[in-house]
Design a protein around this motif. Sequence first.
Motif, PDB file in Angstrom:
ATOM      1  N   THR A  27      23.080 -23.857  49.535  1.00 14.41           N
ATOM      2  CA  THR A  27      21.860 -23.233  50.358  1.00 14.41           C
ATOM      3  C   THR A  27      20.994 -24.318  51.179  1.00 14.41           C
ATOM      4  OG1 THR A  27      20.431 -23.377  48.671  1.00 14.41           O
ATOM      5  CG2 THR A  27      21.737 -21.337  48.655  1.00 14.41           C
ATOM      6  N   CYS A  28      21.478 -25.364  50.816  1.00 18.04           N
ATOM      7  CA  CYS A  28      20.761 -26.639  51.536  1.00 18.04           C
ATOM      8  C   CYS A  28      19.256 -26.648  50.909  1.00 18.04           C
ATOM      9  CB  CYS A  28      20.552 -26.596  53.079  1.00 18.04           C
ATOM     10  SG  CYS A  28      22.206 -26.398  53.895  1.00 18.04           S
ATOM     11  N   GLY A  29      19.265 -26.381  49.864  1.00 14.71           N
ATOM     12  CA  GLY A  29      17.778 -26.197  49.111  1.00 14.71           C
ATOM     13  C   GLY A  29      16.718 -25.297  49.634  1.00 14.71           C
ATOM     14  N   ARG A  30      17.314 -24.148  50.387  1.00 16.89           N
ATOM     15  CA  ARG A  30      16.361 -23.126  51.012  1.00 16.89           C
ATOM     16  C   ARG A  30      16.404 -22.128  50.251  1.00 16.89           C
ATOM     17  NH1 ARG A  30      18.772 -24.764  56.761  1.00 16.89           N
ATOM     18  NH2 ARG A  30      17.850 -26.881  56.974  1.00 16.89           N
ATOM     19  N   ASN A  31      15.176 -21.563  49.871  1.00 14.86           N
ATOM     20  CA  ASN A  31      15.075 -20.370  49.385  1.00 14.86           C
ATOM     21  C   ASN A  31      14.306 -19.397  50.245  1.00 14.86           C
ATOM     22  OD1 ASN A  31      14.714 -18.446  47.368  1.00 14.86           O
ATOM     23  ND2 ASN A  31      13.057 -19.239  46.240  1.00 14.86           N
ATOM     24  N   ILE A  32      15.424 -18.601  50.993  1.00 20.44           N
ATOM     25  CA  ILE A  32      14.573 -17.583  52.087  1.00 20.44           C
ATOM     26  C   ILE A  32      14.609 -16.351  51.518  1.00 20.44           C
ATOM     27  CG2 ILE A  32      15.208 -16.777  54.180  1.00 20.44           C
ATOM     28  CD1 ILE A  32      16.697 -19.282  54.683  1.00 20.44           C
ATOM     29  N   GLN A  77      23.713   6.563  64.754  1.00 19.03           N
ATOM     30  CA  GLN A  77      24.759   5.209  65.033  1.00 19.03           C
ATOM     31  C   GLN A  77      23.885   4.218  65.061  1.00 19.03           C
ATOM     32  OE1 GLN A  77      25.956   6.706  68.871  1.00 19.03           O
ATOM     33  NE2 GLN A  77      24.854   5.005  69.988  1.00 19.03           N
ATOM     34  N   PHE A  78      24.522   3.190  64.818  1.00 19.30           N
ATOM     35  CA  PHE A  78      24.084   1.722  64.550  1.00 19.30           C
ATOM     36  C   PHE A  78      23.963   1.285  65.962  1.00 19.30           C
ATOM     37  CE2 PHE A  78      24.489  -2.728  64.680  1.00 19.30           C
ATOM     38  CZ  PHE A  78      23.368  -3.325  63.823  1.00 19.30           C
ATOM     39  N   ILE A  79      22.509   0.728  66.229  1.00 20.71           N
ATOM     40  CA  ILE A  79      22.313   0.005  67.667  1.00 20.71           C
ATOM     41  C   ILE A  79      22.452  -1.569  67.494  1.00 20.71           C
ATOM     42  CG2 ILE A  79      20.718  -0.043  69.557  1.00 20.71           C
ATOM     43  CD1 ILE A  79      22.249   2.627  69.180  1.00 20.71           C
ATOM     44  N   LYS A  80      21.489  -2.091  66.643  1.00 20.50           N
ATOM     45  CA  LYS A  80      21.207  -3.576  66.614  1.00 20.50           C
ATOM     46  C   LYS A  80      20.515  -3.707  65.430  1.00 20.50           C
ATOM     47  CE  LYS A  80      16.935  -4.002  69.055  1.00 20.50           C
ATOM     48  NZ  LYS A  80      15.993  -4.664  70.032  1.00 20.50           N
ATOM     49  N   TRP A  81      20.792  -5.499  65.178  1.00 14.11           N
ATOM     50  CA  TRP A  81      19.857  -5.906  64.123  1.00 14.11           C
ATOM     51  C   TRP A  81      18.460  -6.478  64.764  1.00 14.11           C
ATOM     52  CZ3 TRP A  81      21.244  -5.294  59.393  1.00 14.11           C
ATOM     53  CH2 TRP A  81      22.554  -4.766  58.993  1.00 14.11           C
ATOM     54  N   ASP A  82      17.508  -6.335  64.338  1.00 11.44           N
ATOM     55  CA  ASP A  82      16.182  -6.665  64.694  1.00 11.44           C
ATOM     56  C   ASP A  82      15.803  -8.022  63.902  1.00 11.44           C
ATOM     57  OD1 ASP A  82      13.594  -7.684  65.471  1.00 11.44           O
ATOM     58  OD2 ASP A  82      12.823  -5.631  65.687  1.00 11.44           O
ATOM     59  N   LEU A  83      16.194  -9.130  63.906  1.00 14.15           N
ATOM     60  CA  LEU A  83      15.754 -10.202  62.973  1.00 14.15           C
ATOM     61  C   LEU A  83      14.751 -11.018  63.442  1.00 14.15           C
ATOM     62  CD1 LEU A  83      19.522 -11.359  63.273  1.00 14.15           C
ATOM     63  CD2 LEU A  83      18.288 -10.070  61.250  1.00 14.15           C
ATOM     64  N   ALA A  84      13.325 -11.117  62.579  1.00 12.66           N
ATOM     65  CA  ALA A  84      12.428 -11.791  63.052  1.00 12.66           C
ATOM     66  C   ALA A  84      12.476 -12.879  61.806  1.00 12.66           C
ATOM     67  CB  ALA A  84      11.098 -10.905  63.084  1.00 12.66           C
ATOM     68  N   PRO A  85      12.462 -14.114  62.460  1.00 10.24           N
ATOM     69  CA  PRO A  85      12.103 -14.836  63.752  1.00 10.24           C
ATOM     70  C   PRO A  85      13.211 -15.013  64.459  1.00 10.24           C
ATOM     71  CG  PRO A  85      11.656 -16.535  62.151  1.00 10.24           C
ATOM     72  CD  PRO A  85      11.864 -15.180  61.180  1.00 10.24           C
ATOM     73  N   ASN A 102      16.353 -22.300  60.412  1.00 15.27           N
ATOM     74  CA  ASN A 102      15.163 -23.267  60.597  1.00 15.27           C
ATOM     75  C   ASN A 102      14.477 -23.253  59.117  1.00 15.27           C
ATOM     76  OD1 ASN A 102      12.794 -24.817  61.137  1.00 15.27           O
ATOM     77  ND2 ASN A 102      13.082 -24.467  63.325  1.00 15.27           N
ATOM     78  N   PRO A 103      14.212 -24.523  58.616  1.00 15.95           N
ATOM     79  CA  PRO A 103      13.652 -24.753  57.369  1.00 15.95           C
ATOM     80  C   PRO A 103      12.328 -24.147  57.345  1.00 15.95           C
ATOM     81  CG  PRO A 103      14.298 -26.645  58.142  1.00 15.95           C
ATOM     82  CD  PRO A 103      14.764 -25.743  59.129  1.00 15.95           C
ATOM     83  N   VAL A 104      11.543 -24.052  58.384  1.00  9.89           N
ATOM     84  CA  VAL A 104      10.129 -23.517  58.223  1.00  9.89           C
ATOM     85  C   VAL A 104       9.982 -22.023  58.129  1.00  9.89           C
ATOM     86  CG1 VAL A 104       9.388 -25.380  60.068  1.00  9.89           C
ATOM     87  CG2 VAL A 104      10.076 -23.091  60.853  1.00  9.89           C
ATOM     88  N   TYR A 105      11.086 -21.255  58.365  1.00  9.65           N
ATOM     89  CA  TYR A 105      11.202 -20.046  58.009  1.00  9.65           C
ATOM     90  C   TYR A 105      11.361 -19.511  56.593  1.00  9.65           C
ATOM     91  CZ  TYR A 105      11.349 -19.624  62.979  1.00  9.65           C
ATOM     92  OH  TYR A 105      11.016 -19.927  64.283  1.00  9.65           O
ATOM     93  N   THR A 106      10.579 -19.149  55.688  1.00  9.50           N
ATOM     94  CA  THR A 106      10.707 -18.622  54.328  1.00  9.50           C
ATOM     95  C   THR A 106      11.192 -17.321  54.216  1.00  9.50           C
ATOM     96  OG1 THR A 106       8.363 -18.696  53.997  1.00  9.50           O
ATOM     97  CG2 THR A 106       9.339 -20.707  53.459  1.00  9.50           C
ATOM     98  N   THR A 107      10.679 -16.488  55.175  1.00 10.13           N
ATOM     99  CA  THR A 107      10.967 -15.276  54.917  1.00 10.13           C
ATOM    100  C   THR A 107      11.592 -14.929  56.553  1.00 10.13           C
ATOM    101  OG1 THR A 107       9.005 -14.703  53.604  1.00 10.13           O
ATOM    102  CG2 THR A 107      10.029 -12.769  54.917  1.00 10.13           C
TER     103      THR A 107
END
Length: 119
Positions: A27-32, A77-85, A102-107
């Motif tokens: 996980t490269c030490g990331r807890n997302i 029907q499935f259209i897309k994934w909205d992935l923020a950020p 990016n490690p600045v994103y925790t959520t």
Amino acid sequence: MALALIVILTFSNCSGDDSFEFSPDPTCGRNINFIVEVIPEGAGIVNRSEYVNSFGLNGLMPFQVIEYFAIPADGYQFIKWDLAPIADREENPISLIPCDINPVYTTVRIKAIFKLREE
């Protein structure tokens, strides 16, 4: 003569035993925190699977892979994934690798966008 000395010094620490343990954190030490939503509510479900891919560098660089599958309810029907950020994606399933985020994103908010099927 100098070349021979360099070769001897370079390989003098080799033991011939190639066994060693190398186990980095996949996980490269990331807890997302992944927050999943279905839009519109009731239009489908999202399943998650997770595994460690150990193909990188002949198994020396394993990394965690998280897959999300969007499964539409009847009439949708499935259209897309909205992935923020992260950028939106249309493929289904999607694979997310915490080491690549990016490690600045925790959520990360993951929205599976569905629409009514046109008959």
